[in-house]
Design a protein around this motif. Structure first.
Motif, PDB file in Angstrom:
ATOM      1  N   GLN A   4       0.848  -1.185   0.000  1.00  0.00           N
ATOM      2  CA  GLN A   4       0.000   0.000   0.000  1.00  0.00           C
ATOM      3  C   GLN A   4       0.882   1.234   0.000  1.00  0.00           C
ATOM      4  O   GLN A   4       1.547   1.529   0.988  1.00  0.00           O
ATOM      5  CB  GLN A   4      -0.895  -0.001   1.246  1.00  0.00           C
ATOM      6  N   ALA A   5       0.870   1.942  -1.123  1.00  0.00           N
ATOM      7  CA  ALA A   5       1.658   3.158  -1.237  1.00  0.00           C
ATOM      8  C   ALA A   5       0.803   4.368  -0.882  1.00  0.00           C
ATOM      9  O   ALA A   5      -0.380   4.410  -1.206  1.00  0.00           O
ATOM     10  CB  ALA A   5       2.205   3.306  -2.649  1.00  0.00           C
ATOM     11  N   SER A   6       1.413   5.341  -0.242  1.00  0.00           N
ATOM     12  CA  SER A   6       0.698   6.555   0.131  1.00  0.00           C
ATOM     13  C   SER A   6       1.695   7.704   0.281  1.00  0.00           C
ATOM     14  O   SER A   6       2.904   7.492   0.251  1.00  0.00           O
ATOM     15  CB  SER A   6      -0.055   6.347   1.445  1.00  0.00           C
ATOM     16  N   GLY A   7       1.148   8.909   0.440  1.00  0.00           N
ATOM     17  CA  GLY A   7       1.994  10.063   0.696  1.00  0.00           C
ATOM     18  C   GLY A   7       2.147  11.025  -0.452  1.00  0.00           C
ATOM     19  O   GLY A   7       2.787  12.060  -0.321  1.00  0.00           O
ATOM     20  N   GLY A   8       1.592  10.700  -1.600  1.00  0.00           N
ATOM     21  CA  GLY A   8       1.698  11.601  -2.734  1.00  0.00           C
ATOM     22  C   GLY A   8       0.880  12.860  -2.524  1.00  0.00           C
ATOM     23  O   GLY A   8       0.091  12.964  -1.590  1.00  0.00           O
ATOM     24  N   ARG A  18       7.322  12.718   1.484  1.00  0.00           N
ATOM     25  CA  ARG A  18       7.760  11.384   1.882  1.00  0.00           C
ATOM     26  C   ARG A  18       6.668  10.389   1.534  1.00  0.00           C
ATOM     27  O   ARG A  18       5.532  10.495   2.011  1.00  0.00           O
ATOM     28  CB  ARG A  18       8.067  11.306   3.374  1.00  0.00           C
ATOM     29  N   LEU A  19       7.024   9.438   0.696  1.00  0.00           N
ATOM     30  CA  LEU A  19       6.114   8.369   0.330  1.00  0.00           C
ATOM     31  C   LEU A  19       6.324   7.181   1.260  1.00  0.00           C
ATOM     32  O   LEU A  19       7.440   6.915   1.702  1.00  0.00           O
ATOM     33  CB  LEU A  19       6.341   7.939  -1.113  1.00  0.00           C
ATOM     34  N   SER A  20       5.239   6.476   1.514  1.00  0.00           N
ATOM     35  CA  SER A  20       5.299   5.277   2.343  1.00  0.00           C
ATOM     36  C   SER A  20       4.808   4.082   1.545  1.00  0.00           C
ATOM     37  O   SER A  20       3.927   4.216   0.688  1.00  0.00           O
ATOM     38  CB  SER A  20       4.424   5.429   3.586  1.00  0.00           C
ATOM     39  N   CYS A  21       5.365   2.938   1.850  1.00  0.00           N
ATOM     40  CA  CYS A  21       4.926   1.687   1.237  1.00  0.00           C
ATOM     41  C   CYS A  21       4.808   0.668   2.358  1.00  0.00           C
ATOM     42  O   CYS A  21       5.819   0.157   2.853  1.00  0.00           O
ATOM     43  CB  CYS A  21       5.908   1.229   0.173  1.00  0.00           C
ATOM     44  N   ASN A  75       7.028  -2.870   8.941  1.00  0.00           N
ATOM     45  CA  ASN A  75       7.033  -3.503   7.620  1.00  0.00           C
ATOM     46  C   ASN A  75       6.770  -2.454   6.532  1.00  0.00           C
ATOM     47  O   ASN A  75       5.991  -2.674   5.597  1.00  0.00           O
ATOM     48  CB  ASN A  75       5.977  -4.607   7.551  1.00  0.00           C
ATOM     49  N   THR A  76       7.426  -1.322   6.678  1.00  0.00           N
ATOM     50  CA  THR A  76       7.172  -0.171   5.808  1.00  0.00           C
ATOM     51  C   THR A  76       8.479   0.382   5.265  1.00  0.00           C
ATOM     52  O   THR A  76       9.478   0.450   5.979  1.00  0.00           O
ATOM     53  CB  THR A  76       6.425   0.930   6.583  1.00  0.00           C
ATOM     54  N   VAL A  77       8.428   0.766   3.993  1.00  0.00           N
ATOM     55  CA  VAL A  77       9.556   1.409   3.333  1.00  0.00           C
ATOM     56  C   VAL A  77       9.141   2.832   2.982  1.00  0.00           C
ATOM     57  O   VAL A  77       7.988   3.076   2.608  1.00  0.00           O
ATOM     58  CB  VAL A  77       9.945   0.653   2.048  1.00  0.00           C
ATOM     59  N   TYR A  78      10.075   3.749   3.095  1.00  0.00           N
ATOM     60  CA  TYR A  78       9.800   5.155   2.815  1.00  0.00           C
ATOM     61  C   TYR A  78      10.686   5.662   1.687  1.00  0.00           C
ATOM     62  O   TYR A  78      11.825   5.210   1.527  1.00  0.00           O
ATOM     63  CB  TYR A  78      10.043   6.010   4.060  1.00  0.00           C
ATOM     64  N   LEU A  79      10.161   6.598   0.937  1.00  0.00           N
ATOM     65  CA  LEU A  79      10.956   7.295  -0.068  1.00  0.00           C
ATOM     66  C   LEU A  79      10.874   8.779   0.254  1.00  0.00           C
ATOM     67  O   LEU A  79       9.839   9.414   0.040  1.00  0.00           O
ATOM     68  CB  LEU A  79      10.422   7.023  -1.480  1.00  0.00           C
ATOM     69  N   GLN A  80      11.937   9.311   0.816  1.00  0.00           N
ATOM     70  CA  GLN A  80      12.017  10.731   1.118  1.00  0.00           C
ATOM     71  C   GLN A  80      12.491  11.461  -0.115  1.00  0.00           C
ATOM     72  O   GLN A  80      13.581  11.165  -0.636  1.00  0.00           O
ATOM     73  CB  GLN A  80      12.984  10.984   2.275  1.00  0.00           C
ATOM     74  N   MET A  81      11.703  12.394  -0.580  1.00  0.00           N
ATOM     75  CA  MET A  81      12.014  13.116  -1.803  1.00  0.00           C
ATOM     76  C   MET A  81      12.209  14.590  -1.475  1.00  0.00           C
ATOM     77  O   MET A  81      11.270  15.255  -1.033  1.00  0.00           O
ATOM     78  CB  MET A  81      10.882  12.937  -2.823  1.00  0.00           C
ATOM     79  N   ASN A  82      13.406  15.070  -1.685  1.00  0.00           N
ATOM     80  CA  ASN A  82      13.744  16.472  -1.427  1.00  0.00           C
ATOM     81  C   ASN A  82      14.102  17.177  -2.728  1.00  0.00           C
ATOM     82  O   ASN A  82      14.384  16.535  -3.740  1.00  0.00           O
ATOM     83  CB  ASN A  82      14.918  16.554  -0.455  1.00  0.00           C
ATOM     84  N   GLU A 107      10.747  -7.651 -13.109  1.00  0.00           N
ATOM     85  CA  GLU A 107      11.284  -8.652 -12.195  1.00  0.00           C
ATOM     86  C   GLU A 107      10.684  -8.558 -10.793  1.00  0.00           C
ATOM     87  O   GLU A 107      11.088  -9.296  -9.899  1.00  0.00           O
ATOM     88  CB  GLU A 107      12.806  -8.554 -12.147  1.00  0.00           C
ATOM     89  N   TYR A 108       9.753  -7.635 -10.601  1.00  0.00           N
ATOM     90  CA  TYR A 108       9.077  -7.494  -9.313  1.00  0.00           C
ATOM     91  C   TYR A 108       7.655  -8.063  -9.423  1.00  0.00           C
ATOM     92  O   TYR A 108       6.837  -7.537 -10.173  1.00  0.00           O
ATOM     93  CB  TYR A 108       9.011  -6.022  -8.912  1.00  0.00           C
ATOM     94  N   PRO A 109       7.334  -9.099  -8.678  1.00  0.00           N
ATOM     95  CA  PRO A 109       5.991  -9.685  -8.757  1.00  0.00           C
ATOM     96  C   PRO A 109       4.937  -8.981  -7.910  1.00  0.00           C
ATOM     97  O   PRO A 109       3.741  -9.135  -8.154  1.00  0.00           O
ATOM     98  CB  PRO A 109       6.210 -11.108  -8.246  1.00  0.00           C
ATOM     99  N   TYR A 110       5.369  -8.203  -6.921  1.00  0.00           N
ATOM    100  CA  TYR A 110       4.422  -7.562  -6.016  1.00  0.00           C
ATOM    101  C   TYR A 110       4.480  -6.046  -6.198  1.00  0.00           C
ATOM    102  O   TYR A 110       5.564  -5.454  -6.167  1.00  0.00           O
ATOM    103  CB  TYR A 110       4.735  -7.921  -4.569  1.00  0.00           C
ATOM    104  N   TRP A 111       3.281  -5.443  -6.334  1.00  0.00           N
ATOM    105  CA  TRP A 111       3.204  -4.009  -6.616  1.00  0.00           C
ATOM    106  C   TRP A 111       2.142  -3.336  -5.759  1.00  0.00           C
ATOM    107  O   TRP A 111       1.078  -3.911  -5.501  1.00  0.00           O
ATOM    108  CB  TRP A 111       2.858  -3.769  -8.089  1.00  0.00           C
ATOM    109  N   GLY A 112       2.440  -2.115  -5.345  1.00  0.00           N
ATOM    110  CA  GLY A 112       1.432  -1.270  -4.738  1.00  0.00           C
ATOM    111  C   GLY A 112       0.608  -0.587  -5.816  1.00  0.00           C
ATOM    112  O   GLY A 112       0.910  -0.695  -7.014  1.00  0.00           O
ATOM    113  N   GLN A 113      -0.397   0.148  -5.401  1.00  0.00           N
ATOM    114  CA  GLN A 113      -1.347   0.714  -6.358  1.00  0.00           C
ATOM    115  C   GLN A 113      -0.877   2.031  -6.963  1.00  0.00           C
ATOM    116  O   GLN A 113      -1.471   2.509  -7.907  1.00  0.00           O
ATOM    117  CB  GLN A 113      -2.713   0.942  -5.681  1.00  0.00           C
TER     118      GLN A 113
END
Length: 121
Positions: A4-8, A18-21, A75-82, A107-113
């Motif tokens: 589940q991606a969020s933060g946009g 900062r995006l969260s997954c 169990n979360t990954v973040y993408l900090q965008m500056n 090559e990635y089988p699992y994707w967020g929305q």
């Protein structure tokens, strides 16, 4: 397995987001997590990828501006965008795979929305 991606959102050039997954269904600490983006009318492109406990690799276009971090407890990954630029405008996706990190989206089988990031000039 769900991501589940969020933060946009909408941000002015030079700003930050900062995006969260958030991953559910299994523990992803042994997986490689990737971030990709797709701008309007363009192909999906690699942004960053890495293992939970290893190095992270970045696309040249975001190196020095974007940073990936991870919270194993959540169990979360973040993408900090500056220092965001209008050309960063895209739908951002997080993805996971059982092997090592790769820049190839197929090559990635699992994707967020996906979550939309819009950077205004």
């Amino acid at each position: 397995v769900q991501l589940q991606a969020s933060g946009g959102g909408l941000v002015q050039a030079g700003g930050s987001l900062r995006l969260s997954c958030a991953a559910s269904g299994r523990t992803f600490t042994s997986y490689a997590m990737g971030w990709f983006r797709q701008a309007p009318g363009k192909d999906r492109e690699f942004v960053a990828a890495g293992r939970w406990s290893g190095d992270t690799y970045y696309a040249d276009s975001v190196k020095g501006r974007f940073t990936v971090s991870r919270d194993s407890a959540k169990n979360t990954v973040y993408l900090q965008m500056n220092s965001l630029k209008p050309e960063d405008t895209a739908v951002y996706y997080c993805a996971a795979r059982g092997g090592g990190p790769t820049m190839k989206d197929y090559e990635y089988p699992y994707w967020g929305q996906g979550t939309l990031v819009t950077v205004s000039s």
